[in-house]
Write a protein that holds these residues in place. Structure first.
Motif, PDB file in Angstrom:
ATOM      1  N   GLY A   1      -2.365  -1.506   6.330  1.00  0.00           N
ATOM      2  CA  GLY A   1      -0.848  -1.803   6.092  1.00  0.00           C
ATOM      3  C   GLY A   1      -0.188  -0.457   7.013  1.00  0.00           C
TER       4      GLY A   1
ATOM      5  N   THR B   1      -0.231   2.820   5.319  1.00  0.00           N
ATOM      6  CA  THR B   1      -1.282   3.752   5.422  1.00  0.00           C
ATOM      7  C   THR B   1      -1.672   4.124   6.695  1.00  0.00           C
ATOM      8  OG1 THR B   1      -2.065   1.950   3.525  1.00  0.00           O
ATOM      9  CG2 THR B   1      -3.781   3.466   4.666  1.00  0.00           C
TER      10      THR B   1
ATOM     11  N   GLU C   1      -1.466  -3.488  13.536  1.00  0.00           N
ATOM     12  CA  GLU C   1      -2.301  -3.893  12.292  1.00  0.00           C
ATOM     13  C   GLU C   1      -3.540  -4.353  13.053  1.00  0.00           C
ATOM     14  OE1 GLU C   1      -1.843  -6.682   8.402  1.00  0.00           O
ATOM     15  OE2 GLU C   1      -2.214  -7.904  10.474  1.00  0.00           O
TER      16      GLU C   1
ATOM     17  N   GLU D   1       0.690  -1.113  -0.013  1.00  0.00           N
ATOM     18  CA  GLU D   1       0.034  -0.124   0.020  1.00  0.00           C
ATOM     19  C   GLU D   1       0.738   1.126  -0.021  1.00  0.00           C
ATOM     20  OE1 GLU D   1      -2.879   0.002   2.898  1.00  0.00           O
ATOM     21  OE2 GLU D   1      -3.015  -2.246   3.289  1.00  0.00           O
TER      22      GLU D   1
ATOM     23  N   ARG E   1      -8.262   0.010   5.403  1.00  0.00           N
ATOM     24  CA  ARG E   1      -6.639  -0.618   5.241  1.00  0.00           C
ATOM     25  C   ARG E   1      -5.663  -0.453   6.352  1.00  0.00           C
ATOM     26  NH1 ARG E   1      -4.342   1.734  -0.248  1.00  0.00           N
ATOM     27  NH2 ARG E   1      -4.301   3.644   0.875  1.00  0.00           N
TER      28      ARG E   1
ATOM     29  N   TYR F   1     -10.569   0.502  10.580  1.00  0.00           N
ATOM     30  CA  TYR F   1      -9.809   0.952   9.499  1.00  0.00           C
ATOM     31  C   TYR F   1      -9.847   0.188   8.251  1.00  0.00           C
ATOM     32  CZ  TYR F   1      -7.643   4.687  12.376  1.00  0.00           C
ATOM     33  OH  TYR F   1      -7.580   5.788  13.095  1.00  0.00           O
TER      34      TYR F   1
ATOM     35  N   ARG G   1      -7.560  -3.130  12.671  1.00  0.00           N
ATOM     36  CA  ARG G   1      -8.742  -3.819  12.259  1.00  0.00           C
ATOM     37  C   ARG G   1      -9.813  -3.724  13.316  1.00  0.00           C
ATOM     38  NH1 ARG G   1      -7.831  -7.201   8.187  1.00  0.00           N
ATOM     39  NH2 ARG G   1      -5.611  -7.804   7.423  1.00  0.00           N
TER      40      ARG G   1
END
Length: 424
Positions: free
Chosen positions: A145, A148, A133, A17, A143, A141, A137
């Motif tokens: 990565g 990002t 990460e 990303e 995305r 969010y 989640r």
């Protein structure tokens, strides 16, 4: 080393990303640290980390797409009051002194399941951890990565042009090392922002349970990994399947011995082509359309031997057309095999989608899909809500669901089980 399916070559790996180009490019605030590859240097690193404060940002670089093993070829660490460190783990068998320095600290990782196994190989295991990460989640969010999230929360660009390089290279080029150091540069700041958002959203306890479960993460050994061969769906007949298995296992042995990713020995497409043609000698094999690769000719005698063995194999020794498993059948077969179970699954999926929208948590993070299917295919025998609810909760816990997941999804599964058996 457990067998694994063909790894993608660097050119086949997914594009990382990329953040928007108008953001400022993140740079190292303390300059590029020297790489640590001696006992004396490592001792200094451990002393400085132990003297630092707060959590420790950690990352590891592997040589995916190049090497068979998943070992770490570089470990990056950063702690406030200590600085950033780049440790080359290859000269060391294990790193007990570093583990001692990290004891009791919170580790901050991004996508922890990628790094925990290779860190454990060198004796590094977290007392506590925070996965940026996974936090992303849980917060919904779209995305998650690292680049990002850094752009979204910190307003900076994180260069990712070296994400697919061969980290087993020695010496490591300076631009690669700078890229690696940047991966831990802002993890502490990112963790603080995500942690505050989790608290505000009432999801901090969910995250705590998820992170605690991650501490015991181990890479699952794939059963019949050869069935993940790309293009296997084009293979017809059990003998051809046997040829795929034999060629895959032969390639895996060669790859493990050479510590080279299997796809660099022979691509999956070549395995499928040979299995479909079933050539019986070297000349016929090398003339087979689609049979190519760096090791196609070099190991031709081994490929032919594998195919010849399959050609004379008894039917009983050939692989079944469908993979063996201890779980329920594929969902598309439920309606035919058990219509009531299929209705349970449909009802639960609809309710889970609604729950995911309300909580802003992806469905797969609300409950592992395999846990959902196993519970709905073989639910507890009780059929009154008062008895069924605790039985479903116990079944989910036994599978590995966390308590917050049980509390949120248990009632959905109970309702699906009871509703599915009512007359239409």
């Amino acid at each position: 080393m457990p067998s694994h399916p063909d790894d993608p070559t660097p050119a086949e790996q997914p594009t990382p990303e990329e953040p928007a180009p108008d953001r400022p490019l993140l740079t190292l605030r303390d300059g590029l640290p020297r790489i640590v590859d001696t006992e004396t240097g490592l001792a200094e690193v451990c002393d400085r980390i132990a003297a630092g404060t707060g959590p420790v940002a950690i990352d590891a670089e592997r040589a995916s797409g190049y090497r068979y093993s998943s070992r770490a070829y570089l470990i990056q660490l950063r702690r406030e009051g200590a600085g950033t460190f780049l440790v080359d783990p290859i000269p060391f068998v294990i790193l007990p002194r570093l583990q001692e320095a990290l004891e009791g600290t919170e580790w901050i990782l991004h996508a922890a399941t990628q790094d925990l196994p290779c860190l454990a190989e060198v004796g590094l295991q977290p007392s506590r951890l925070f996965d940026t990460e996974l936090a992303g989640r849980l917060l919904g969010y779209p995305r998650v990565g690292l680049a990002t999230l850094v752009e979204s929360l910190l307003g900076a660009r994180l260069a990712k042009e070296h994400s697919a390089v061969d980290w087993s290279t020695r010496p490591l080029p300076e631009p690669w090392l700078e890229y690696a150091a940047l991966d831990v540069e802002v993890l502490v700041e990112l963790r603080d922002l995500l942690g505050a958002e989790l608290e505000a959203a009432g999801k901090a306890e969910w995250a705590r349970q998820e992170f605690e479960a991650l501490r015991g993460f181990e890479q699952a050994e794939r059963v019949e990994a050869w069935r993940r061969t790309s293009g296997l769906h084009r293979v017809r007949g059990r003998r051809a399947l046997g040829a795929v298995r034999a060629l895959w296992e032969t390639r895996d042995e060669i790859a493990e011995h050479r510590d080279v990713t299997p796809g660099r020995i022979l691509p999956d497409s070549a395995i499928v082509a040979a299995a479909q043609a079933m050539p019986t000698d070297r000349a016929a094999l090398l003339a087979t359309k689609g049979f190519h690769g760096r090791g196609a000719e070099r190991y031709a005698s081994r490929w032919v031997a594998a195919l010849q063995e399959v050609a004379t194999m008894s039917e009983a020794d050939l692989p079944a057309r469908s993979p063996r498993g201890d779980g329920p059948p594929l969902p598309r077969a439920w309606a035919e095999k058990d219509p009531v179970a299929a209705r349970r699954l449909a009802l639960a999926r609809e309710a889970m989608s609604a729950l995911a929208e309300r909580t802003q948590v992806p469905v797969e993070n609300l409950l592992t899909p395999d846990y959902l299917r196993r519970t709905l295919w073989s639910p507890p025998s009780a059929r009154d809500a008062a008895t069924l609810a605790p039985a479903v909760a116990d079944q989910l816990r036994a599978l590995g669901a966390r308590e917050w997941q049980v509390e949120l999804t248990g009632p959905i599964l109970v309702d699906a089980i009871l509703t599915a058996e009512q007359p239409a």
